[in-house]
Every structure is written in C-alpha cells, then in structure tokens.
Design an enzyme around this catalytic site. Sequence first.
Site, PDB file in Angstrom:
ATOM      1  N   SER A  16       0.796  -1.244   0.000  1.00 44.28           N
ATOM      2  CA  SER A  16       0.000   0.000   0.000  1.00 44.28           C
ATOM      3  C   SER A  16       0.821   1.284   0.000  1.00 44.28           C
ATOM      4  CB  SER A  16      -0.942   0.021   1.194  1.00 44.28           C
ATOM      5  OG  SER A  16      -2.046  -0.791   0.919  1.00 44.28           O
ATOM      6  N   LYS A  18       0.249   3.274  -2.955  1.00 44.16           N
ATOM      7  CA  LYS A  18      -0.966   4.092  -3.103  1.00 44.16           C
ATOM      8  C   LYS A  18      -0.624   5.592  -3.141  1.00 44.16           C
ATOM      9  CE  LYS A  18      -4.439   0.858  -1.136  1.00 44.16           C
ATOM     10  NZ  LYS A  18      -3.874  -0.420  -0.825  1.00 44.16           N
ATOM     11  N   TYR A  63      -4.389  -2.737 -10.275  1.00 41.74           N
ATOM     12  CA  TYR A  63      -4.230  -2.505  -8.833  1.00 41.74           C
ATOM     13  C   TYR A  63      -3.259  -3.530  -8.213  1.00 41.74           C
ATOM     14  CZ  TYR A  63      -5.325  -2.524  -3.846  1.00 41.74           C
ATOM     15  OH  TYR A  63      -5.212  -2.509  -2.470  1.00 41.74           O
ATOM     16  N   TYR A 120      -4.890   3.711   8.072  1.00 42.30           N
ATOM     17  CA  TYR A 120      -6.246   3.152   8.230  1.00 42.30           C
ATOM     18  C   TYR A 120      -6.826   3.529   9.585  1.00 42.30           C
ATOM     19  CZ  TYR A 120      -3.320   0.638   5.018  1.00 42.30           C
ATOM     20  OH  TYR A 120      -2.379   0.350   4.082  1.00 42.30           O
ATOM     21  N   VAL A 154       1.287  -3.711   3.755  1.00 44.63           N
ATOM     22  CA  VAL A 154       1.286  -5.011   4.436  1.00 44.63           C
ATOM     23  C   VAL A 154       2.565  -5.825   4.185  1.00 44.63           C
ATOM     24  CG1 VAL A 154      -1.214  -5.316   4.753  1.00 44.63           C
ATOM     25  CG2 VAL A 154      -0.142  -6.082   2.628  1.00 44.63           C
TER      26      VAL A 154
HETATM   27  N1  GLN Z   1      -2.447  -5.352  -1.868  1.00 39.19           N
HETATM   28  C1  GLN Z   1      -2.925  -5.217  -0.527  1.00 39.19           C
HETATM   29  C2  GLN Z   1      -4.429  -5.416  -0.476  1.00 39.19           C
HETATM   30  O1  GLN Z   1      -5.110  -4.942  -1.319  1.00 39.19           O
HETATM   31  C3  GLN Z   1      -2.533  -3.886   0.026  1.00 39.19           C
HETATM   32  C4  GLN Z   1      -3.014  -3.659   1.435  1.00 39.19           C
HETATM   33  C5  GLN Z   1      -2.027  -2.930   2.299  1.00 39.19           C
HETATM   34  O2  GLN Z   1      -0.833  -2.881   2.070  1.00 39.19           O
HETATM   35  N2  GLN Z   1      -2.524  -2.441   3.392  1.00 39.19           N
HETATM   36  O3  GLN Z   1      -4.950  -6.043   0.411  1.00 39.19           O
END
Ligand code: GLN
Length: 305
Positions: free
Chosen positions: A64, A67, A189, A241, A259
């Site tokens: 993420s 993002k 994505y 989050y 993650v």
């Molecule tokens: N690719 C992961 C997902 O969509 C990214 C989530 C993350 O890093 N928090 O679940």
Amino acid sequence: MENYKNIIKEIYSDVKKVNDIGKVANYIPELAFVKADNFSVHISTINKEGFGVGDFDKKFSIQSISKILSLTLAYKLEGEKLWERVDVEPSGNPFNSLLQLESDLGKPRNPFINSGAIVVCDILFSHLKNPKEDFLKFCKDISDNSTLNYNKKVAQSEKDSGFRNIALTNFIKSFGNIKNNVDDVLDFYFHICSIEMNSKEISEIFLFLADDNFTTRKGERVITKSQAKRINAIMLTCGFYDESGEFAFKVGLPGKSGVGGGIVAIHPDKYCITVWSPKLNEKGNSYKGMLFLEKFTSKTTSSIF
Ligand code: GLN
C-alpha cells in the site's frame, strides 16, 4: 545528519531486541515467504544525504505504500476533479472494509484505503495508454531508478486470493464509480501493489513530498506545491487506516504503511525515512516500524508538531 545517524543506530539496536508481537501477512500467500526478522531503516534528506542500517538494500513488496504513487499520478492527470470520486476523510475502518461504501454510495472515504486506491486505479486506467508500463515509467522517472519493477508472482498470488478486493470493485461499480472493466482495474491494482523497492529506494522516491523545490533529473516538477501539501495531509490523517490517529499521536509525521511491513514517513522540508520490518500489528501496520519511528521523532524532536 551526524545527529540522525547516531540516533538511528541507537534506536535500531534497541528496537531489534524488542520481542515482536506482530505477524507476517499471509492473506496474500506469496508475502508469507519473506524472512520475518528482516529489519532496516533508511533516511534521505532534502540535501541529498542518506544513511541506512540493516537490510536497507533488500527489496520487498511495498504494497500500500504504492498508493501514494498512484494518487500522485492520478492527481497530476485529473486535477481537482479527482475529489468528486474519492473523499479525503479518515475512514476509522480496516483498509479492506466494505462497510461505509453502502451509505457513501460508492464514494470511498480516502485514496489510501483499498476502495479509494481502486477508484484511483480506475481513473489512471482511463488516462493511460499502457497503464502498467506508463505507471512504472512514472515511478522510474521520479526516482531516476530504472531497476524498479512489479513482482509478477506477488501480483498473481493476490489475484488468486483477492476476494475482498474483487468484492469491493464490483460493489463500487454497482454505484457507477468504476468506469472500466473490473478485471482490468484489479489487474492494474494488484500490479501496482506488487512493486518492489528497498528501504533506500523508498526514502528516495518520496523526496518530492518533502522538498518543495524537488525536480526530476529532466528538471521537471512531479506535482505542484499545493498538491504535495494535500497528499501529505491525507497521509497524516489516513495513511494508517484505523490507526492513523495513533500514528499521528505517537510519531507526528505524515506517513504510509504497507502489508509488506514497510512504513515511509515524511518530514516536510527535512527528510524522508523508511523502516521495514515484516511483522504487522492487528491493524496491518509494521509493529517494529511504528515503534522505531515513535522513538526516532521523540529523540530527534523532529515531528511536524
Ligand atoms: N495489496 C494489498 C491489499 O489490497 C494492500 C493492502 C495494504 O498494504 N494495506 O490487500
């Protein structure tokens, strides 16, 4: 920099000894193969100085953290119209939650939760001729780093197990906020999430958010100063989050986690710092990463507050 170096070395050895109560993410099977005790830190300053400890040249799945890059490119291409499709409010919910989309009529709360990032990918998909190639080129240009690449195995692994993201995308499409084909948007994505970088590369690629005068090697600005301010603001309020408040409270910097166990934090006008430790707390943020950064900004008294 000397001051930062000594403090980083000291905190690194303290945090290394801490019993890690986190767990490596395994809902994307390919991510579970990572060595759980990898631990690295790298700082890059706006004066182009850098320093790292631990496995800072080992690449990992940035997940993420990417993002921020997809948002940056979409903001650049779409301008303020972007906010008609994605909001800028903290969600107070887990990163993969479907909950608020029903009452919010398919408009995700912010671009750093999965639903928001998927809408951002849809916007990019509409703008880019060859989405995967063009996005990677954008990342390579900002960082002047031609080694950047997707990890196809990780992207495929997430595609095979990404039931919540598949549900999210279909749900948003039912409200009309996904314009392209669901499978195409998801494939894009999953690839964006699978990009690999090491801690040094991460702390370098985001210098454009720390340095108001940053230009690429070609002498081009990445985004305007006002856009950079806004992305930093969303990182501060939404980058972790339902733990965003906690990160602002303890660390006091705009940041973003993934993650894969990476966290990047920005000190505007000073530096960009990355910590990588794959074991995650129950909110999906690196346990030792958060601990390290809390100690770092406290000891150096270098938060934005
Ligand atoms: N690719 C992961 C997902 O969509 C990214 C989530 C993350 O890093 N928090 O679940």
